[in-house]
Enzyme design. Structure first.
Site, PDB file in Angstrom:
ATOM      1  N   GLY A  73       0.837  -1.196   0.000  1.00  0.00           N
ATOM      2  CA  GLY A  73       0.000   0.000   0.000  1.00  0.00           C
ATOM      3  C   GLY A  73       0.867   1.238   0.000  1.00  0.00           C
TER       4      GLY A  73
ATOM      5  N   CYS B 284       5.258  -6.236   1.572  1.00  0.00           N
ATOM      6  CA  CYS B 284       5.652  -4.830   1.554  1.00  0.00           C
ATOM      7  C   CYS B 284       4.990  -4.063   2.715  1.00  0.00           C
ATOM      8  CB  CYS B 284       5.343  -4.232   0.181  1.00  0.00           C
ATOM      9  SG  CYS B 284       6.267  -2.737  -0.129  1.00  0.00           S
ATOM     10  N   TYR B 285       4.029  -3.176   2.444  1.00  0.00           N
ATOM     11  CA  TYR B 285       3.362  -2.479   3.555  1.00  0.00           C
ATOM     12  C   TYR B 285       2.792  -3.503   4.535  1.00  0.00           C
ATOM     13  CZ  TYR B 285       0.110   0.576   6.075  1.00  0.00           C
ATOM     14  OH  TYR B 285      -0.557   1.261   7.048  1.00  0.00           O
TER      15      TYR B 285
ATOM     16  N   HIS C 211       7.594  -8.040  -4.085  1.00  0.00           N
ATOM     17  CA  HIS C 211       6.272  -8.378  -4.625  1.00  0.00           C
ATOM     18  C   HIS C 211       6.304  -9.711  -5.377  1.00  0.00           C
ATOM     19  CE1 HIS C 211       4.193  -4.632  -3.630  1.00  0.00           C
ATOM     20  NE2 HIS C 211       5.405  -4.120  -3.693  1.00  0.00           N
TER      21      HIS C 211
ATOM     22  N   GLU D 298       3.770 -11.201  -6.652  1.00  0.00           N
ATOM     23  CA  GLU D 298       2.662 -11.298  -7.611  1.00  0.00           C
ATOM     24  C   GLU D 298       3.016 -10.778  -9.001  1.00  0.00           C
ATOM     25  OE1 GLU D 298       2.919  -9.382  -5.000  1.00  0.00           O
ATOM     26  OE2 GLU D 298       2.133  -7.363  -5.330  1.00  0.00           O
TER      27      GLU D 298
ATOM     28  N   ASP E  23     -18.933 -13.211 -21.153  1.00  0.00           N
ATOM     29  CA  ASP E  23     -19.505 -13.259 -19.802  1.00  0.00           C
ATOM     30  C   ASP E  23     -20.981 -13.683 -19.817  1.00  0.00           C
ATOM     31  OD1 ASP E  23     -17.051 -12.353 -19.036  1.00  0.00           O
ATOM     32  OD2 ASP E  23     -17.672 -10.287 -18.697  1.00  0.00           O
TER      33      ASP E  23
ATOM     34  N   LYS F 147     -11.833 -12.816 -15.453  1.00  0.00           N
ATOM     35  CA  LYS F 147     -12.108 -13.146 -16.866  1.00  0.00           C
ATOM     36  C   LYS F 147     -11.514 -14.507 -17.265  1.00  0.00           C
ATOM     37  CE  LYS F 147     -13.654 -11.053 -20.692  1.00  0.00           C
ATOM     38  NZ  LYS F 147     -14.915 -10.278 -20.667  1.00  0.00           N
TER      39      LYS F 147
END
Ligand code: XMP
Length: 559
Positions: free
Chosen positions: A101, A128-129, A215, A217, A273, A415
């Site tokens: 963040g 991180c944060y 990170h 991700e 969708d 998605k």
């Protein structure tokens, strides 16, 4: 269960006193952490799915963390950091991830750690944060770093790889982005990895509280997925039951329960969708479902035929095809403002849909293809003052005065998960992997006033774009590829004569989701053949330009 409303505002270090409900005694984080019994403070509903909760501290990567966890076969939900524990009772929580963040943990009013996270006794991974917050909340100290670390770094593991670091190399590249660092570890913690600029690049205690300064991700941390898998399977003991087949089975069961013998309608747009939502509901309730496909006259060439063939032919679903092109085009006459176009199209759609639905008789439910990014976006819109860029009306919006209950079978899916479910349900690849198409259709790709003639020019140019993109086998590599009919006319020379024709813009982008995008580096030869064919085969056009703007600062669509 912990009363978070009282505690969350004042929590800072381990010395801060926090209060738990049903327990008049005042405790510290450390006392709670020591006295904990796994899972004791989060009581899930009996059939709750196994899940990781990602608490969102405002990082631009929070949604990505959630996706990466799901890619590993574990269901994850993103929740604002101040979510009360009661709101998680629909999940069998196996662990928490605290996102990064923009704040500093020592800032006044900085987001805090809800007490139930540590008190639950479940594994926690702070990123991180999130790591700094965990450290500070458990008695460590965080301060500004003398050297900020942004971008690539190399970390070295300080002890044999196990648990979170299982099967990872002794040194590995990671992606850092931080200005603060932990200067004093909380009691019971040790540093398990360091980089040149971070003596504590990862920290761990013996009870599953973990922190990483980098990170995992993002793609720039190549071993990031392995690290997240370690957290899920080595530390949190997840079973990895998040699969398309399990999702379908569960969704069919709950839809049957919800609908009983009621009647259901669904608006099909031709996009993936609504197609997957309709197919899923059809698998659950069969003939109780009627689909309505409103042809608004703003679709690509041969699109209406394709939708009808797929659903009536391939899927044997009861489909009503309504040709409402005249009505939509009349409502768009002389409209040039993009937002007015969207609003008019949205309103007309609802009127047409409503009339059709009333004709069906006693309908109780409406299916919508809402997906997880829509849900997250609307959940955060109350606290997040982001500027409205475009009204992305959701075709199939619930008519206000119709008393229908909503069925949104895809509301927890990203998605790529929707696509996997579609594939598992047997929808053809052509439908499952098709590029997204906006609800207002070609109306926002004809710049300025929308007329039949302009739509016709755009359709012919767009067909060539699709044809060549597919011939070159790059269709599935692109998020979207399409033509825009600009309202600019330019001078050209064809044969021996002067021409004064339209300029077509070609827009081809790559993206993981539509929040950001980059213009596609298509081969020059491909661009050349598209340009040549459009100018030769669409006489009204004498110039083709390629849009080389990324998003941001541009948007994908021109309007
Ligand atoms: P932008 O242009 O905002 O587009 O970068 C992001 C994605 O959304 C699609 N889009 C829309 N979809 N109604 C929709 O259903 C809309 O009004 C709309 N505007 C843009 C666009 O095609 C891209 O995939």
């Amino acid at each position: 269960m912990v009363d978070t409303s009282e505690a969350s505002a004042t929590v800072a270090g381990s010395g801060d006193r926090i209060r738990t409900s049903g327990d008049s005694e005042v405790s510290t984080y450390l006392e709670i952490a020591e006295a904990r019994e796994p899972g004791q403070l989060l009581t899930p509903a009996p059939e709750a799915p196994e899940a990781i909760v990602v608490l969102d501290y405002g990082s631009q990567f929070s949604m990505l963390i959630t996706r990466r966890i799901r890619e590993a076969g574990v269901y994850a939900e993103l929740a604002p950091w101040d979510t009360p524990s009661e709101k998680l009772s629909h999940l069998k929580v196996k662990g928490f991830v605290l996102s990064g963040g923009p704040a500093s943990v020592y800032d006044e009013g900085a987001p805090t750690l809800p007490p139930y996270v540590v008190a639950s006794g479940l594994p926690v991974l702070g990123i991180c944060y999130g790591m700094q917050l965990l450290a500070q909340s458990l008695g460590g100290r965080v301060a500004p770093a003398s050297r900020r670390e942004y971008g690539h770094a190399v970390i070295t593991l300080s002890e044999p790889a196990h648990g979170l670091l299982h099967d990872l190399p002794a040194t590995m590249p990671v992606w850092m982005s931080h200005a603060d660092r932990i200067v004093e570890l909380p009691p019971g913690f040790r540093s398990v990895a360091h980089s040149d600029d971070s003596p504590i690049a990862a920290m761990s205690n013996d009870t599953g509280c973990l922190g990483i300064q980098f990170h995992p991700e993002v793609v720039h941390t190549p071993q990031g997925s392995q690290l997240l898998r370690n957290f899920l399977f080595e530390v949190a003991g997840c079973s990895g039951d998040w699969t398309a087949a399990n999702f379908i089975e569960e969704s069919i069961r709950t839809t049957r329960e919800q609908v009983g013998d009621g009647q259901v309608i669904c608006a099909l747009s031709g996009g993936v969708d609504s197609a997957v939502a309709a197919t899923l509901v059809h698998a659950a309730v069969g003939d109780q479902l009627t689909c309505i496909f409103v042809d608004n006259g703003l679709l690509r060439a041969e699109e209406p035929e394709r939708v009808v063939n797929t659903f009536r032919g391939h899927m044997s679903i009861d489909l009503r095809h309504i040709d409402a092109a005249d009505r939509f085009l009349a409502d768009l006459a002389e409209v040039t403002n993009p937002e007015t176009k969207r609003i008019r199209i949205g309103e007309t759609f609802i009127r047409v849909f409503e009339e059709q639905a009333r004709g069906i008789g006693d309908v109780n439910y409406i299916v919508q293809g809402t997906t997880y990014p829509d849900v997250i976006e609307s959940a955060s819109s109350g606290t997040d003052a982001t500027a409205k860029i475009k009204t992305h009306h959701n075709v199939g919006g619930l008519p206000k005065d119709m008393e229908l209950s909503l069925i949104e079978p895809l509301r927890n899916l990203f998605k790529d998960e929707v696509r996997r479910v579609g594939k598992e349900l047997g929808l053809p690849d052509e439908m499952v992997y098709r590029q997204p198409f906006p609800g207002p259709g070609l109306a926002i790709r004809v710049i300025g006033e929308v007329t039949r003639d302009k739509l016709d020019i755009l359709r012919r140019a767009d067909w060539i774009v699709m044809d060549e993109i597919k011939n070159a086998a790059v269709y599935y590599d692109l998020w979207q590829s399409f033509a825009v009919l600009t309202d600019t006319r330019t001078v050209g020379v064809q044969g021996d004569g002067r021409t004064y024709g339209f300029c077509i813009a070609l827009r081809c982008v790559t993206a993981e989701d539509a929040m950001t995008a980059d213009w596609a580096r298509l081969p020059y030869d491909l661009l050349s053949v598209i340009s040549r064919r459009i100018v030769n085969e669409v006489p009204e056009v004498n110039r083709v330009v390629y849009d080389i703007t990324s998003k941001p600062p541009g948007t994908i669509e021109w309007e």
